[in-house]
Write an enzyme that holds these catalytic residues in place. Sequence first.
Site, PDB file in Angstrom:
ATOM      1  N   ASP A 119       0.839  -1.193   0.000  1.00 59.44           N
ATOM      2  CA  ASP A 119       0.000   0.000   0.000  1.00 59.44           C
ATOM      3  C   ASP A 119       0.879   1.250   0.000  1.00 59.44           C
ATOM      4  O   ASP A 119       1.854   1.315   0.764  1.00 59.44           O
ATOM      5  CB  ASP A 119      -0.835  -0.089   1.291  1.00 59.44           C
ATOM      6  CG  ASP A 119      -1.758   1.077   1.522  1.00 59.44           C
ATOM      7  OD1 ASP A 119      -1.773   2.023   0.719  1.00 59.44           O
ATOM      8  OD2 ASP A 119      -2.464   1.032   2.551  1.00 59.44           O
ATOM      9  N   ASP A 141      -8.593   2.011  -8.682  1.00 56.95           N
ATOM     10  CA  ASP A 141      -9.773   1.136  -8.596  1.00 56.95           C
ATOM     11  C   ASP A 141     -11.027   1.996  -8.453  1.00 56.95           C
ATOM     12  O   ASP A 141     -11.108   2.821  -7.545  1.00 56.95           O
ATOM     13  CB  ASP A 141      -9.651   0.191  -7.397  1.00 56.95           C
ATOM     14  CG  ASP A 141      -8.615  -0.897  -7.652  1.00 56.95           C
ATOM     15  OD1 ASP A 141      -8.481  -1.340  -8.807  1.00 56.95           O
ATOM     16  OD2 ASP A 141      -7.923  -1.281  -6.683  1.00 56.95           O
ATOM     17  N   LYS A 145     -19.839   1.741  -6.773  1.00 59.17           N
ATOM     18  CA  LYS A 145     -21.081   1.749  -5.987  1.00 59.17           C
ATOM     19  C   LYS A 145     -20.960   2.759  -4.842  1.00 59.17           C
ATOM     20  O   LYS A 145     -19.950   2.727  -4.110  1.00 59.17           O
ATOM     21  CB  LYS A 145     -21.336   0.369  -5.381  1.00 59.17           C
ATOM     22  CG  LYS A 145     -21.620  -0.675  -6.415  1.00 59.17           C
ATOM     23  CD  LYS A 145     -21.996  -1.984  -5.767  1.00 59.17           C
ATOM     24  CE  LYS A 145     -22.193  -3.033  -6.836  1.00 59.17           C
ATOM     25  NZ  LYS A 145     -21.829  -4.358  -6.427  1.00 59.17           N
ATOM     26  N   TYR A 217      -5.631  -1.781 -18.024  1.00 60.40           N
ATOM     27  CA  TYR A 217      -6.957  -1.381 -17.547  1.00 60.40           C
ATOM     28  C   TYR A 217      -7.642  -0.480 -18.582  1.00 60.40           C
ATOM     29  O   TYR A 217      -8.840  -0.620 -18.842  1.00 60.40           O
ATOM     30  CB  TYR A 217      -6.856  -0.645 -16.199  1.00 60.40           C
ATOM     31  CG  TYR A 217      -8.213  -0.231 -15.699  1.00 60.40           C
ATOM     32  CD1 TYR A 217      -8.970  -1.068 -14.892  1.00 60.40           C
ATOM     33  CD2 TYR A 217      -8.774   0.974 -16.094  1.00 60.40           C
ATOM     34  CE1 TYR A 217     -10.244  -0.702 -14.472  1.00 60.40           C
ATOM     35  CE2 TYR A 217     -10.043   1.348 -15.700  1.00 60.40           C
ATOM     36  CZ  TYR A 217     -10.768   0.511 -14.879  1.00 60.40           C
ATOM     37  OH  TYR A 217     -12.032   0.871 -14.486  1.00 60.40           O
ATOM     38  N   GLU A 218      -6.871   0.411 -19.179  1.00 62.16           N
ATOM     39  CA  GLU A 218      -7.462   1.313 -20.175  1.00 62.16           C
ATOM     40  C   GLU A 218      -7.981   0.515 -21.374  1.00 62.16           C
ATOM     41  O   GLU A 218      -9.063   0.803 -21.898  1.00 62.16           O
ATOM     42  CB  GLU A 218      -6.435   2.347 -20.640  1.00 62.16           C
ATOM     43  CG  GLU A 218      -7.037   3.291 -21.676  1.00 62.16           C
ATOM     44  CD  GLU A 218      -6.086   4.404 -22.083  1.00 62.16           C
ATOM     45  OE1 GLU A 218      -6.166   5.489 -21.501  1.00 62.16           O
ATOM     46  OE2 GLU A 218      -5.258   4.176 -22.985  1.00 62.16           O
TER      47      GLU A 218
HETATM   48  C1  SAM Z   1      -7.830  -0.457 -11.833  1.00 60.17           C
HETATM   49  S1  SAM Z   1      -6.181  -0.917 -11.493  1.00 60.17           S
HETATM   50  C2  SAM Z   1      -5.259   0.052 -12.675  1.00 60.17           C
HETATM   51  C3  SAM Z   1      -3.865  -0.450 -12.871  1.00 60.17           C
HETATM   52  C4  SAM Z   1      -3.012   0.325 -13.880  1.00 60.17           C
HETATM   53  N1  SAM Z   1      -2.722   1.668 -13.403  1.00 60.17           N
HETATM   54  C5  SAM Z   1      -3.658   0.357 -15.238  1.00 60.17           C
HETATM   55  O1  SAM Z   1      -4.070   1.445 -15.670  1.00 60.17           O
HETATM   56  O2  SAM Z   1      -3.757  -0.726 -15.863  1.00 60.17           O
HETATM   57  C6  SAM Z   1      -5.807  -0.076  -9.950  1.00 60.17           C
HETATM   58  C7  SAM Z   1      -4.547  -0.568  -9.293  1.00 60.17           C
HETATM   59  O3  SAM Z   1      -4.322   0.143  -8.078  1.00 60.17           O
HETATM   60  C8  SAM Z   1      -3.783  -0.755  -7.121  1.00 60.17           C
HETATM   61  N2  SAM Z   1      -4.013  -0.236  -5.750  1.00 60.17           N
HETATM   62  C9  SAM Z   1      -5.161  -0.319  -5.042  1.00 60.17           C
HETATM   63  N3  SAM Z   1      -4.989   0.225  -3.825  1.00 60.17           N
HETATM   64  C10 SAM Z   1      -3.704   0.664  -3.754  1.00 60.17           C
HETATM   65  C11 SAM Z   1      -2.927   1.292  -2.736  1.00 60.17           C
HETATM   66  N4  SAM Z   1      -3.452   1.586  -1.548  1.00 60.17           N
HETATM   67  N5  SAM Z   1      -1.629   1.583  -2.986  1.00 60.17           N
HETATM   68  C12 SAM Z   1      -1.102   1.281  -4.207  1.00 60.17           C
HETATM   69  N6  SAM Z   1      -1.800   0.695  -5.211  1.00 60.17           N
HETATM   70  C13 SAM Z   1      -3.077   0.385  -4.988  1.00 60.17           C
HETATM   71  C14 SAM Z   1      -4.530  -2.054  -7.416  1.00 60.17           C
HETATM   72  O4  SAM Z   1      -3.872  -3.205  -6.925  1.00 60.17           O
HETATM   73  C15 SAM Z   1      -4.601  -2.038  -8.933  1.00 60.17           C
HETATM   74  O5  SAM Z   1      -3.530  -2.705  -9.556  1.00 60.17           O
END
Ligand code: SAM
Length: 237
Positions: A119, A141, A145, A217-218
């Site tokens: 994190d 993320d 909701k 993700y994009e």
């Molecule tokens: C929707 S994904 C997007 C990943 C990437 N940036 C992309 O565009 O493909 C969001 C990412 O944020 C990470 N994430 C969630 N909470 C986090 C935190 N507290 N610190 C660092 N990363 C985090 C998740 O594990 C996930 O891989």
Amino acid sequence: MTNPISPLPGDRFQGKKIQRRRLWGRAKGKPLSRYQAGLVADTLPRLALDRQNPLAGLGHYDNIRLEVGFGGAEHLLHRARENPDTGFIGVEPFLNGIAKALAGIEKSGLTNIQLHHGDVWQFLEAVPNASINHIDILYPDPWPKPRHYKRRLIKEDLVSEFHRILKPATPLDFASDIPSYINWALLRILKHGGFVWDAQCAADWHTPYAGWPSTRYEAKALREGRTPHYFRFMRRP
Ligand SMILES: C[S@@+](CC[C@H](N)C(=O)[O-])C[C@H]1O[C@@H](n2cnc3c(N)ncnc32)[C@H](O)[C@@H]1O
């Protein structure tokens, strides 16, 4: 291996023990290949950020760029290849993402990346004031909701920390495809008062950043018919 989902024993922020759960996403996906498991066991310890002194391993770089939640590391690896004179910190709690980053680092022979498996809050407080040149938070993320909004990573406290660690007049880039998250983040970033919405991005938020490689993700968002939005905020001098 430590489970990054919960605060680690003794994790502190602003002198207080971290009680609340800050991390909600997946920590692991499909089992790692033998090669990936080897990288996590042997290479990750060498590239892992020192949580007490996060810039120690990158001290010889004048420019440091932080990517929070790099997912499959497409953007992180691309930017690190493109900017060999910049030191990169990549943060990702999802082990399979860390394994992808390690494989890419090894394949490209990159020496300018440090990783934190966990994190972002686990080391943020130890980052010195005005020490970072660029922050990317790309498709955090969405938690679409309303009852899950509180799980969103972009909150007032994170925006304040980003402001504290960025050098004056440097960018915070945020991309998202989720209208309610965009409103949520804009409100919090602009309300902080320490950021100015970059004029070019404010005029045209459909055009990606220069040299944009896209991300996994994009690509999924586009396949599913959602529209990417790109934002850049400059930390006020
Ligand atoms: C929707 S994904 C997007 C990943 C990437 N940036 C992309 O565009 O493909 C969001 C990412 O944020 C990470 N994430 C969630 N909470 C986090 C935190 N507290 N610190 C660092 N990363 C985090 C998740 O594990 C996930 O891989």
